[in-house]
Scaffold this active site. Structure first.
Site, PDB file in Angstrom:
ATOM      1  N   HIS A 250     117.907  25.062  49.226  1.00  9.34           N
ATOM      2  CA  HIS A 250     117.356  26.375  49.657  1.00  9.34           C
ATOM      3  C   HIS A 250     115.676  26.130  49.696  1.00  9.34           C
ATOM      4  O   HIS A 250     114.941  26.764  49.919  1.00  9.34           O
ATOM      5  CB  HIS A 250     117.458  27.020  48.702  1.00  9.34           C
ATOM      6  CG  HIS A 250     118.554  28.245  47.996  1.00  9.34           C
ATOM      7  ND1 HIS A 250     119.125  28.174  48.435  1.00  9.34           N
ATOM      8  CD2 HIS A 250     118.990  27.442  47.199  1.00  9.34           C
ATOM      9  CE1 HIS A 250     120.429  28.688  48.014  1.00  9.34           C
ATOM     10  NE2 HIS A 250     119.948  27.900  47.249  1.00  9.34           N
TER      11      HIS A 250
ATOM     12  N   GLU B 213     120.962  39.620  41.811  1.00  8.86           N
ATOM     13  CA  GLU B 213     120.555  40.023  43.001  1.00  8.86           C
ATOM     14  C   GLU B 213     122.202  39.972  43.770  1.00  8.86           C
ATOM     15  O   GLU B 213     122.670  39.286  43.415  1.00  8.86           O
ATOM     16  CB  GLU B 213     119.669  40.430  44.320  1.00  8.86           C
ATOM     17  CG  GLU B 213     119.660  38.569  44.880  1.00  8.86           C
ATOM     18  CD  GLU B 213     118.492  38.909  45.915  1.00  8.86           C
ATOM     19  OE1 GLU B 213     117.352  39.807  45.583  1.00  8.86           O
ATOM     20  OE2 GLU B 213     117.985  37.830  46.226  1.00  8.86           O
TER      21      GLU B 213
ATOM     22  N   LYS C 136     112.641  24.667  53.385  1.00 11.68           N
ATOM     23  CA  LYS C 136     113.022  24.691  55.081  1.00 11.68           C
ATOM     24  C   LYS C 136     112.705  22.961  55.408  1.00 11.68           C
ATOM     25  O   LYS C 136     112.087  22.866  54.526  1.00 11.68           O
ATOM     26  CB  LYS C 136     111.796  25.199  55.298  1.00 11.68           C
ATOM     27  CG  LYS C 136     112.055  26.560  54.759  1.00 11.68           C
ATOM     28  CD  LYS C 136     110.718  27.620  55.181  1.00 11.68           C
ATOM     29  CE  LYS C 136     111.125  28.766  54.078  1.00 11.68           C
ATOM     30  NZ  LYS C 136     109.819  29.961  54.150  1.00 11.68           N
TER      31      LYS C 136
ATOM     32  N   LYS D 135     108.884  37.932  41.143  1.00  6.66           N
ATOM     33  CA  LYS D 135     109.447  38.934  42.420  1.00  6.66           C
ATOM     34  C   LYS D 135     110.359  39.868  42.211  1.00  6.66           C
ATOM     35  O   LYS D 135     111.189  40.741  43.396  1.00  6.66           O
ATOM     36  CB  LYS D 135     110.879  37.397  42.773  1.00  6.66           C
ATOM     37  CG  LYS D 135     110.543  36.445  44.022  1.00  6.66           C
ATOM     38  CD  LYS D 135     111.479  35.728  44.175  1.00  6.66           C
ATOM     39  CE  LYS D 135     111.038  34.213  44.071  1.00  6.66           C
ATOM     40  NZ  LYS D 135     111.598  33.633  45.249  1.00  6.66           N
TER      41      LYS D 135
HETATM   42  P1  ADP Z   1     111.771  30.579  46.742  1.00  6.04           P
HETATM   43  O1  ADP Z   1     110.951  31.452  47.029  1.00  6.04           O
HETATM   44  O2  ADP Z   1     111.843  29.582  45.645  1.00  6.04           O
HETATM   45  O3  ADP Z   1     111.610  29.849  48.152  1.00  6.04           O
HETATM   46  P2  ADP Z   1     113.851  32.599  48.230  1.00  6.04           P
HETATM   47  O4  ADP Z   1     113.487  34.080  47.453  1.00  6.04           O
HETATM   48  O5  ADP Z   1     112.331  32.527  49.785  1.00  6.04           O
HETATM   49  O6  ADP Z   1     113.585  32.055  46.973  1.00  6.04           O
HETATM   50  O7  ADP Z   1     114.508  32.022  48.742  1.00  6.04           O
HETATM   51  C1  ADP Z   1     114.398  30.566  49.415  1.00  6.04           C
HETATM   52  C2  ADP Z   1     115.920  30.395  49.626  1.00  6.04           C
HETATM   53  O8  ADP Z   1     117.024  31.072  49.069  1.00  6.04           O
HETATM   54  C3  ADP Z   1     116.087  31.722  51.075  1.00  6.04           C
HETATM   55  O9  ADP Z   1     115.581  31.327  52.558  1.00  6.04           O
HETATM   56  C4  ADP Z   1     117.814  31.690  51.490  1.00  6.04           C
HETATM   57  O10 ADP Z   1     117.785  30.659  52.208  1.00  6.04           O
HETATM   58  C5  ADP Z   1     118.130  31.799  49.986  1.00  6.04           C
HETATM   59  N1  ADP Z   1     118.150  33.187  49.215  1.00  6.04           N
HETATM   60  C6  ADP Z   1     117.767  33.419  48.607  1.00  6.04           C
HETATM   61  N2  ADP Z   1     118.099  35.162  47.725  1.00  6.04           N
HETATM   62  C7  ADP Z   1     119.591  34.742  48.252  1.00  6.04           C
HETATM   63  C8  ADP Z   1     120.752  35.833  48.521  1.00  6.04           C
HETATM   64  N3  ADP Z   1     120.629  37.026  47.980  1.00  6.04           N
HETATM   65  N4  ADP Z   1     122.075  34.802  49.067  1.00  6.04           N
HETATM   66  C9  ADP Z   1     121.707  34.382  49.913  1.00  6.04           C
HETATM   67  N5  ADP Z   1     121.029  33.313  49.624  1.00  6.04           N
HETATM   68  C10 ADP Z   1     119.239  33.373  49.292  1.00  6.04           C
END
Ligand code: ADP
Length: 460
Positions: free
Chosen positions: A239, A204, A241, A120
């Site tokens: 987190h 972040e 879906k 990432k």
């Molecule tokens: P993973 O790879 O574990 O699925 P992601 O980076 O795709 O993680 O993020 C999954 C979910 O986590 C996002 O859809 C959101 O709901 C939450 N999320 C990720 N980053 C943030 C952030 N900076 N602020 C708020 N929610 C976040």
């Protein structure tokens, strides 16, 4: 140059293995399945033309991660290509490279693309380099507790701690102050180490209640890239879906185009090949921020297939065979030829108990009846009367996807199909899914990623 595959090995299990077997069969390709000791009696393996036990002396997960054994099996059985599905080895650059080394086509992006996009921190750098907005933060890994404090102060609380290798919501923590940060820093690192083998963490800004919007991408080996529009995946628990739909009708057409174009920009920057997803978060002011690329097929690909009529899994295979997007076989003659029609919603039916913090339930299924009918597509294959649901794997049982010309009717159809489901012997989340579909925020398209947390009535 095209090379027709005769035999494809699917290095996966459950519904996605069956989804890929089907695409192969449609293309006249013989399928090879693999299964672990624990999956000896699982239905998916009987859906392959031939299937073999792997990881005889390994655990249930490790079996599907046995890179050398799987590649040796593929060589022995005369396999032309391997499809990794999602999870397990799907994002392993090492696996992709080893396939390449022995002359087996890996159905997915190349080793180099995976190196750049799977991490990432690196993918955020790629996005920034082509002018796509990313969530404010520091695009470097945190080396120490002191670093963490310094970075968090720079971003301003609340912040998100994230595993660079993350997936499935693991290694991710929202923290509101320094005390939280110190505690969660080590716990996120440990979780990442356990889940991904590396514990690189970055920081972040935490966005309050964003929407999750993602874009489906397809790229061929000749540098042609198209998007298949977006999906709204904001309905999440921990987190992860739960329900996904397309189009994301609550955002403006202008924003929708901007997000899709940004996704293509990122894919072009790495000359992306195969199917992939570019994910964004959207804040309440309508700003979108890139979060990550998933260089593989995703669980929710079905909704994009339903509205575009493009078979994404077949396309992955044809791209790996060397067909261009505009070839007769794939048939995507430029971006303008991708014309989404109607609305599609996917509900993930899982063997989880929403009333017990979504903990997975196990046992033997006594009765298994699913809904069907006009506008309903089912992607399953693990559930039947007599099936044992083990605690070892993902709790996804069947994906119910509804399609219609209007969103309201797609919801009605999904609702009706879920009500037709009768599963006894293990708990499922079906009543919970129905509650979500009937919620006014869902119907208005307003839901953000906090929806499940902030609506306790969904659990009644
Ligand atoms: P993973 O790879 O574990 O699925 P992601 O980076 O795709 O993680 O993020 C999954 C979910 O986590 C996002 O859809 C959101 O709901 C939450 N999320 C990720 N980053 C943030 C952030 N900076 N602020 C708020 N929610 C976040």
């Amino acid at each position: 140059m095209q090379k027709k595959f005769k035999k494809v090995l699917v290095a996966n299990r459950g519904e996605i293995a069956i989804r890929i077997f089907r695409a192969c069969s449609e293309l006249g390709i013989r399928t090879v399945g693999i299964y672990s000791n624990e999956d000896k009696n699982s239905l998916f393996r009987t859906k392959a033309d031939e299937s073999y036990l792997v990881g005889k002396d390994k655990g249930p997960i490790e079996a599907y991660l046995s890179i050398d054994e799987i590649i040796n099996l593929a060589l022995k059985k005369g396999v032309d290509a391997i499809h990794p599905g999602y999870g397990f080895l799907a994002e392993s650059p090492e696996f992709a490279r080893k396939c390449e080394e022995v002359g087996i086509e890996f159905i997915g992006p190349t080793y180099d693309m995976m190196q750049n996009l799977g991490d990432k921190i690196k993918s955020k750098k790629v996005a920034s380099s082509v002018g796509v907005p990313t969530i404010p933060g520091i695009e470097e890994k945190v080396h120490s507790e002191e670093d963490a404090i310094k970075f968090a102060n720079y971003c301003g609380y609340p912040v998100m701690l994230k595993a660079a290798a993350g997936g499935g919501g693991r290694g991710m923590r929202a923290v509101r102050d320094e005390k939280d940060l110190i505690r969660e820093y080590y716990s996120a690192k440990n979780e990442a180490k356990k889940a991904f083998g590396v514990d690189d963490i970055f920081i972040e800004k935490y966005l309050e209640k964003p929407k999750h919007i993602e874009v489906q991408i397809l790229g061929d080996k000749y540098g042609n890239i198209v998007h298949l529009y977006e999906r709204d995946c904001s309905i999440q628990r921990r987190h992860q879906k739960v329900i996904e739909y397309t189009p994301a009708f609550s955002i403006t057409e202008e924003l929708r185009q901007r997000i899709c174009n940004d996704a293509v920009k990122i894919a072009k920057a790495v000359n992306y090949r195969g199917a992939g997803t570019v994910e964004f978060l959207l804040d309440k002011y309508g700003n979108h921020y890139f979060i990550e690329v998933n260089p593989r097929i995703q669980v929710e690909h079905t909704v994009s297939e339903m509205v575009t009529g493009i078979d994404i899994v077949q396309s992955q295979i044809l791209i790996a065979e060397g067909y261009s997007l505009d070839s007769k076989e794939i048939g995507i003659k430029g971006q303008e030829s991708v014309e989404p029609r109607g609305y599609a919603i996917q509900c993930r039916v899982t063997t989880e108990d929403p009333l017990n913090n979504f903990s997975p339930d196990t046992g033997t299924i006594d009765i298994y009846r699913t809904g069907s009918g006009f506008g309903i597509r089912l992607d399953g294959g693990t559930g039947f009367a007599g099936a044992t649901i083990s605690p070892y794997y993902d709790s996804l049982l069947v994906k119910v996807t509804a399609w219609s010309r209007t969103f309201e009717d797609a919801v009605r159809k999904a609702n009706r199909a879920l009500r037709e489901i009768k599963i006894r012997g293990v708990k499922t989340n079906v009543p919970f899914l129905i509650n979500v579909l009937n919620h006014e925020d869902f119907l208005s398209g307003k839901c953000d990623t906090g929806f499940i947390t902030y609506n306790p009535e969904l659990f009644e």
